[in-house]
Design a protein around this motif. Structure first.
Motif, PDB file in Angstrom:
ATOM      1  N   MET A  78      42.291  28.920  38.756  1.00  0.00           N
ATOM      2  CA  MET A  78      42.499  29.073  37.329  1.00  0.00           C
ATOM      3  C   MET A  78      42.466  30.562  37.012  1.00  0.00           C
ATOM      4  O   MET A  78      41.519  31.271  37.387  1.00  0.00           O
ATOM      5  N   ALA A  79      43.520  31.060  36.355  1.00  0.00           N
ATOM      6  CA  ALA A  79      43.658  32.479  36.075  1.00  0.00           C
ATOM      7  C   ALA A  79      44.133  32.672  34.642  1.00  0.00           C
ATOM      8  O   ALA A  79      44.617  31.729  34.009  1.00  0.00           O
ATOM      9  N   PRO A  80      44.013  33.890  34.092  1.00  0.00           N
ATOM     10  CA  PRO A  80      44.467  34.133  32.719  1.00  0.00           C
ATOM     11  C   PRO A  80      45.945  33.795  32.547  1.00  0.00           C
ATOM     12  O   PRO A  80      46.761  34.083  33.420  1.00  0.00           O
ATOM     13  N   ALA A  81      46.278  33.195  31.422  1.00  0.00           N
ATOM     14  CA  ALA A  81      47.661  32.818  31.159  1.00  0.00           C
ATOM     15  C   ALA A  81      48.489  33.978  30.623  1.00  0.00           C
ATOM     16  O   ALA A  81      49.704  33.900  30.582  1.00  0.00           O
ATOM     17  N   VAL A  82      47.833  35.069  30.229  1.00  0.00           N
ATOM     18  CA  VAL A  82      48.552  36.221  29.687  1.00  0.00           C
ATOM     19  C   VAL A  82      49.447  36.819  30.768  1.00  0.00           C
ATOM     20  O   VAL A  82      49.009  37.038  31.901  1.00  0.00           O
ATOM     21  N   THR A  83      50.694  37.072  30.428  1.00  0.00           N
ATOM     22  CA  THR A  83      51.667  37.551  31.415  1.00  0.00           C
ATOM     23  C   THR A  83      51.214  38.836  32.090  1.00  0.00           C
ATOM     24  O   THR A  83      51.319  38.985  33.313  1.00  0.00           O
ATOM     25  N   ASP A  84      50.694  39.793  31.326  1.00  0.00           N
ATOM     26  CA  ASP A  84      50.264  41.077  31.899  1.00  0.00           C
ATOM     27  C   ASP A  84      49.136  40.882  32.906  1.00  0.00           C
ATOM     28  O   ASP A  84      49.094  41.552  33.950  1.00  0.00           O
ATOM     29  N   ALA A  85      48.213  39.960  32.613  1.00  0.00           N
ATOM     30  CA  ALA A  85      47.099  39.706  33.526  1.00  0.00           C
ATOM     31  C   ALA A  85      47.582  39.075  34.822  1.00  0.00           C
ATOM     32  O   ALA A  85      47.088  39.401  35.914  1.00  0.00           O
ATOM     33  N   ARG A  86      48.549  38.178  34.723  1.00  0.00           N
ATOM     34  CA  ARG A  86      49.108  37.571  35.934  1.00  0.00           C
ATOM     35  C   ARG A  86      49.852  38.603  36.767  1.00  0.00           C
ATOM     36  O   ARG A  86      49.766  38.623  37.999  1.00  0.00           O
ATOM     37  N   ALA A  87      50.592  39.502  36.104  1.00  0.00           N
ATOM     38  CA  ALA A  87      51.316  40.545  36.821  1.00  0.00           C
ATOM     39  C   ALA A  87      50.349  41.475  37.542  1.00  0.00           C
ATOM     40  O   ALA A  87      50.588  41.890  38.690  1.00  0.00           O
ATOM     41  N   ALA A  88      49.230  41.791  36.885  1.00  0.00           N
ATOM     42  CA  ALA A  88      48.225  42.660  37.510  1.00  0.00           C
ATOM     43  C   ALA A  88      47.596  41.977  38.719  1.00  0.00           C
ATOM     44  O   ALA A  88      47.326  42.621  39.744  1.00  0.00           O
ATOM     45  N   LEU A  89      47.374  40.661  38.621  1.00  0.00           N
ATOM     46  CA  LEU A  89      46.802  39.922  39.737  1.00  0.00           C
ATOM     47  C   LEU A  89      47.744  39.941  40.937  1.00  0.00           C
ATOM     48  O   LEU A  89      47.310  40.164  42.080  1.00  0.00           O
ATOM     49  N   LEU A  90      49.023  39.721  40.700  1.00  0.00           N
ATOM     50  CA  LEU A  90      49.997  39.751  41.790  1.00  0.00           C
ATOM     51  C   LEU A  90      50.061  41.146  42.415  1.00  0.00           C
ATOM     52  O   LEU A  90      50.105  41.287  43.642  1.00  0.00           O
ATOM     53  N   LYS A  91      50.055  42.174  41.588  1.00  0.00           N
ATOM     54  CA  LYS A  91      50.084  43.552  42.082  1.00  0.00           C
ATOM     55  C   LYS A  91      48.859  43.825  42.971  1.00  0.00           C
ATOM     56  O   LYS A  91      48.981  44.411  44.064  1.00  0.00           O
TER      57      LYS A  91
END
Length: 306
Positions: A260-273
């Motif tokens: 389970m991770a934040p649904a905010v797009t920027d937070a998901r992008a940071a996680l992938l990075k």
């Protein structure tokens, strides 16, 4: 955006809706589902100000739909399951007629028709009679008629009925595009696999009552379930994810790791990075799609046992 409280509706000798209540947030796509006779079409007609309920309250953008149906229509677009088009009228004429009927000024109508047609992929069909169009394109003309006056809420009753698989996929992509433009959609359908691809919420009716109303796995909540797969062993990935403060409920699911991770797009992008910079060769990174059919059947079963 949409607020419904204590809504009841009766046909002669039959209660179609009983004390229905729910709230729908702006910018969502709600899948309205339930067995035949559950009250879906009746509910949509009440929301659209087409039928007057026995009791209850409906508000769209703060406008009381029951007491001020004409005023509410400025905020609402409605597509009936049995929509009709005049086959001899062109797409341009059809949209012009509906625009003028909804109070669009004559000087503004041509531009509104052109813009709406382009948005629905009908720009090259404006001068073609609607009777010559395929079922999928006719559906797009009907949706264009429903949104040409600039509503914020669109109610669609079985919009994919009679469409082939390719047209259904294209329709789903259109709904996502409308949501991204800021519209709120309520879509009634029996095709759960189709709803699964674009819905953010599910509202289940059974015997005129709300059985369940909730956000879906990849929907509009503050968190969502991610699936991540790398080319290495999952143990290192598990440990890395569990050390992240915003990542919860980390588990192995087959060859992939779910969390389970934040649904905010920027937070998901940071996680992938961060995953890539940590040396993980990520081969899959996406929200986990919910099995809407299984969830729907389970909800109906729980409702039947209550």
């Amino acid at each position: 955006m949409i607020e419904v409280a204590d809504l009841s509706y009766e046909y002669p000798g039959r209660r179609a809706l009983s004390e229905v209540g729910f709230r729908i947030a702006a910018g969502s796509i709600t899948a309205l589902v339930g067995p035949n006779g559950a009250g879906k079409t009746t509910l949509l007609r009440c929301l659209a100000g087409m039928d007057r309920p026995l009791t209850g309250r409906i508000a769209v953008n703060g406008v009381d739909v029951i007491d001020h149906p004409r005023q509410s229509h400025a905020h609402i677009g409605y597509l009936s399951d049995a929509f009709g088009l005049y086959p001899r009228l062109s797409v341009r004429q059809s949209l012009t007629y509906v625009a003028r009927a909804n109070g669009i000024a004559p000087a503004d109508t041509p531009a509104r028709v052109t813009t709406t047609a382009a948005e629905l992929g009908l720009g090259e069909r404006l001068d073609q009679p609607t009777g010559e169009l395929s079922r999928g394109l006719k559906q797009r003309v009907a949706i264009a008629q429903a949104i040409i006056h600039g509503p914020t809420v669109v109610l669609l009753d079985e919009p994919a009925s009679g469409l082939d698989p390719e047209a259904r996929i294209a329709l789903g992509e259109l709904f996502v595009a409308l949501r991204e433009r800021g519209l709120t959609l309520v879509v009634s359908s029996h095709i759960l696999a189709e709803l699964e691809s674009y819905s953010t919420h599910m509202l289940i009716l059974r015997d005129g009552r709300v059985v369940e109303h909730r956000a879906l796995g990849a929907g509009a909540g503050p968190t969502l379930c991610l699936e991540i797969e790398t080319s290495g062993e999952p143990a290192a990935l598990l440990a890395w994810l569990r050390a992240r403060p915003q990542v919860e409920d980390v588990r192995v699911a087959g060859t992939r790791v779910q969390c389970m991770a934040p649904a905010v797009t920027d937070a998901r992008a940071a996680l992938l990075k961060d995953l890539i910079e940590a040396g993980f060769a990520v081969s899959h990174f996406a929200p986990r799609a919910e099995d809407l059919q299984r969830s729907y059947l389970a909800s109906l079963d729980r409702g039947a046992r209550v």
